[in-house]
Write a protein that holds these residues in place. Structure first.
Motif, PDB file in Angstrom:
ATOM      1  N   ALA A  80       0.708  -1.118  -0.139  1.00  0.00           N
ATOM      2  CA  ALA A  80      -0.026   0.012   0.062  1.00  0.00           C
ATOM      3  C   ALA A  80       0.893   1.191   0.021  1.00  0.00           C
ATOM      4  O   ALA A  80       0.148   2.191   0.274  1.00  0.00           O
ATOM      5  CB  ALA A  80      -0.954   0.246   1.255  1.00  0.00           C
ATOM      6  N   ASP A  81       2.218   0.969  -0.187  1.00  0.00           N
ATOM      7  CA  ASP A  81       3.072   2.388  -0.386  1.00  0.00           C
ATOM      8  C   ASP A  81       2.745   3.232  -1.580  1.00  0.00           C
ATOM      9  O   ASP A  81       2.127   3.026  -2.382  1.00  0.00           O
ATOM     10  CB  ASP A  81       4.556   1.744  -0.583  1.00  0.00           C
ATOM     11  CG  ASP A  81       5.573   2.629  -0.359  1.00  0.00           C
ATOM     12  OD1 ASP A  81       5.992   2.919   0.754  1.00  0.00           O
ATOM     13  OD2 ASP A  81       5.745   3.548  -1.241  1.00  0.00           O
ATOM     14  N   PRO A  82       3.029   4.617  -1.294  1.00  0.00           N
ATOM     15  CA  PRO A  82       2.664   5.560  -2.276  1.00  0.00           C
ATOM     16  C   PRO A  82       3.416   5.314  -3.582  1.00  0.00           C
ATOM     17  O   PRO A  82       2.976   5.655  -4.608  1.00  0.00           O
ATOM     18  CB  PRO A  82       3.009   6.760  -1.664  1.00  0.00           C
ATOM     19  CG  PRO A  82       2.700   6.816  -0.067  1.00  0.00           C
ATOM     20  CD  PRO A  82       3.330   5.125   0.014  1.00  0.00           C
ATOM     21  N   ASP A  83       4.493   4.855  -3.469  1.00  0.00           N
ATOM     22  CA  ASP A  83       5.356   4.365  -4.526  1.00  0.00           C
ATOM     23  C   ASP A  83       5.045   3.249  -5.353  1.00  0.00           C
ATOM     24  O   ASP A  83       5.197   2.223  -4.739  1.00  0.00           O
ATOM     25  CB  ASP A  83       6.764   4.423  -4.217  1.00  0.00           C
ATOM     26  CG  ASP A  83       7.900   4.516  -5.290  1.00  0.00           C
ATOM     27  OD1 ASP A  83       7.336   4.264  -6.441  1.00  0.00           O
ATOM     28  OD2 ASP A  83       9.080   4.520  -5.060  1.00  0.00           O
ATOM     29  N   PRO A  84       4.501   3.609  -6.415  1.00  0.00           N
ATOM     30  CA  PRO A  84       4.161   2.238  -7.444  1.00  0.00           C
ATOM     31  C   PRO A  84       5.177   1.201  -7.504  1.00  0.00           C
ATOM     32  O   PRO A  84       5.079  -0.073  -7.618  1.00  0.00           O
ATOM     33  CB  PRO A  84       3.586   2.834  -8.667  1.00  0.00           C
ATOM     34  CG  PRO A  84       4.190   4.076  -8.769  1.00  0.00           C
ATOM     35  CD  PRO A  84       4.321   4.541  -7.426  1.00  0.00           C
ATOM     36  N   VAL A  85       6.534   1.655  -7.512  1.00  0.00           N
ATOM     37  CA  VAL A  85       7.625   0.656  -7.804  1.00  0.00           C
ATOM     38  C   VAL A  85       7.746  -0.182  -6.640  1.00  0.00           C
ATOM     39  O   VAL A  85       8.078  -1.462  -6.601  1.00  0.00           O
ATOM     40  CB  VAL A  85       8.745   1.319  -7.878  1.00  0.00           C
ATOM     41  CG1 VAL A  85      10.026   0.582  -7.899  1.00  0.00           C
ATOM     42  CG2 VAL A  85       8.901   2.304  -9.095  1.00  0.00           C
ATOM     43  N   ILE A  86       7.685   0.342  -5.255  1.00  0.00           N
ATOM     44  CA  ILE A  86       7.505  -0.284  -4.129  1.00  0.00           C
ATOM     45  C   ILE A  86       6.450  -1.324  -4.031  1.00  0.00           C
ATOM     46  O   ILE A  86       6.578  -2.379  -3.650  1.00  0.00           O
ATOM     47  CB  ILE A  86       7.440   0.627  -2.779  1.00  0.00           C
ATOM     48  CG1 ILE A  86       8.698   1.484  -2.644  1.00  0.00           C
ATOM     49  CG2 ILE A  86       7.475  -0.238  -1.464  1.00  0.00           C
ATOM     50  CD1 ILE A  86      10.206   0.921  -2.572  1.00  0.00           C
ATOM     51  N   ARG A  87       5.197  -1.025  -4.511  1.00  0.00           N
ATOM     52  CA  ARG A  87       4.032  -1.661  -4.498  1.00  0.00           C
ATOM     53  C   ARG A  87       4.361  -2.990  -5.407  1.00  0.00           C
ATOM     54  O   ARG A  87       3.976  -4.083  -5.177  1.00  0.00           O
ATOM     55  CB  ARG A  87       2.757  -0.899  -4.813  1.00  0.00           C
ATOM     56  CG  ARG A  87       2.558   0.125  -3.827  1.00  0.00           C
ATOM     57  CD  ARG A  87       0.945   0.551  -4.125  1.00  0.00           C
ATOM     58  NE  ARG A  87       0.550   0.894  -5.304  1.00  0.00           N
ATOM     59  CZ  ARG A  87       0.550   2.200  -5.792  1.00  0.00           C
ATOM     60  NH1 ARG A  87       1.152   3.209  -5.328  1.00  0.00           N
ATOM     61  NH2 ARG A  87       0.527   2.414  -7.141  1.00  0.00           N
ATOM     62  N   ARG A  88       4.878  -2.742  -6.683  1.00  0.00           N
ATOM     63  CA  ARG A  88       5.098  -3.695  -7.470  1.00  0.00           C
ATOM     64  C   ARG A  88       6.055  -4.900  -6.840  1.00  0.00           C
ATOM     65  O   ARG A  88       5.989  -5.893  -6.804  1.00  0.00           O
ATOM     66  CB  ARG A  88       5.769  -3.332  -9.012  1.00  0.00           C
ATOM     67  CG  ARG A  88       4.859  -2.351  -9.594  1.00  0.00           C
ATOM     68  CD  ARG A  88       5.720  -1.845 -10.964  1.00  0.00           C
ATOM     69  NE  ARG A  88       4.747  -0.433 -11.239  1.00  0.00           N
ATOM     70  CZ  ARG A  88       5.493   0.329 -11.837  1.00  0.00           C
ATOM     71  NH1 ARG A  88       6.795   0.428 -12.028  1.00  0.00           N
ATOM     72  NH2 ARG A  88       4.819   1.381 -12.192  1.00  0.00           N
TER      73      ARG A  88
END
Length: 328
Positions: free
Chosen positions: A183-191
């Protein structure tokens, strides 16, 4: 007021007061008849100003400039102090995380502690080959799942990330941290988090986090979650899998996954034909028709027969050809 009394009342040592005097930062304006330093009220006030500015983290040089230079710009200095403080806080946070990671390995002696430190340094090395070797070692070492997750979430190299996911699969735990990262704001972290969750044993509870990711704003996150859940037979992934087919993103894999779910074939056919009927793009319609070919059962055969008269000639011919093959 003599230096001893100033030191007692202000909390600034006599040695530091002499240092301030030598620097010209706070000079006593008077002397007693015996030659002792004597501080006036104005001197005491300046001393309080010096200590107040030092409490903000200013160097003695900057304190002197702030008090004595008319053109000194305090706003720039405050901005620099904020940046310095943020950097120190980030460094302290990293250190605290590293200490927790070392503690989580359960080291029993200095040798084990040094080994854990070495491995943690290696998985955060600037050299990707070193990181990959460390990740492979971590799979057999006592490095905690949380430490592996932290390294994985920061890992840009796909080969190293794969090794870290392999190591994480051998460790219990880490799910809570991955769930937060999903649920992190950064989509890279979410991926990265969702990719790791997809590789975790399905009995671990990862599926519930993956289901939430089906509604993610990032299409890559949705795709990773849908393919993982689809392989596990989770019906909630069907709509996203159909959309993958429509947009041509891993459409063959998505169609093959849908075809495995024979118990839900009728609903899948309905959703496919509804999506097909709502899209005028011939390429989209062709992909959806080809996906119907993979679905077993009468519902798919009936849908293909109806599509054999589609207004789009390519779609109609594709449906007819598939239908005739299924009839054999």
């Amino acid at each position: 007021m003599l230096i001893g009394e100033v030191a007692r009342r202000s909390g600034v040592s006599a040695r530091m007061l002499r240092h301030y005097d030598a620097l010209g930062l706070v000079r006593p304006t008077g002397r007693t008849t015996s030659g002792y330093r004597e501080y006036s009220d104005a001197d005491i006030e300046r001393l309080l100003h010096v200590e107040s500015l030092r409490s903000l983290g200013l160097s003695l040089r900057d304190v002197g400039r702030a008090l004595d230079e008319p053109g000194f710009a305090p706003a720039m200095l405050v901005d620099r102090l904020i940046q310095d403080t943020q950097e120190r806080m980030a460094a302290d946070s990293r250190l605290l995380t590293r200490l927790h990671q070392i503690k989580a390995t359960g080291p029993g002696d200095w040798s084990a502690i040094l080994g854990a430190i070495s491995l943690l340094q290696a998985v955060h090395s600037e050299n990707s080959a070193h990181r990959q070797r460390a990740a492979l070692r971590a799979g057999e070492s006592g490095l905690s799942a949380e430490a592996l997750v932290d390294a994985l979430l920061a890992e840009p190299d796909q080969n190293v990330a794969g090794a870290l996911r392999w190591a994480l699969a051998k460790r219990p735990g880490g799910l809570d941290r991955l769930a937060v990262a999903a649920a992190d704001p950064d989509p890279v972290i979410r991926r990265r988090a969702v990719t790791a969750l997809a590789a975790i044993d399905e009995n671990s509870g990862a599926a519930s986090v993956l289901e939430q990711s089906l509604a993610d704003a990032d299409p890559d996150v949705r795709r990773i979650a849908a393919l993982a859940l689809g392989r596990r037979g989770v019906g909630a992934a069907v709509a996203v899998l159909i959309e993958l087919i429509a947009v041509g993103d891993h459409d063959v894999e998505a169609a093959e996954i849908l075809a495995r779910d024979e118990s839900d074939a009728a609903r899948i056919v309905t959703l496919l034909t509804d999506r097909l009927g709502a899209d005028p793009d011939p390429s989209v319609r062709s992909r959806l028709v080809q996906a119907l070919a993979e679905i077993p059962g009468d519902a798919a055969s009936k849908a293909l027969t109806e599509l054999g008269t589609d207004a789009d000639e390519t779609v109609a011919r594709t449906a007819q050809a598939i239908g005739s093959l299924r009839a054999r």
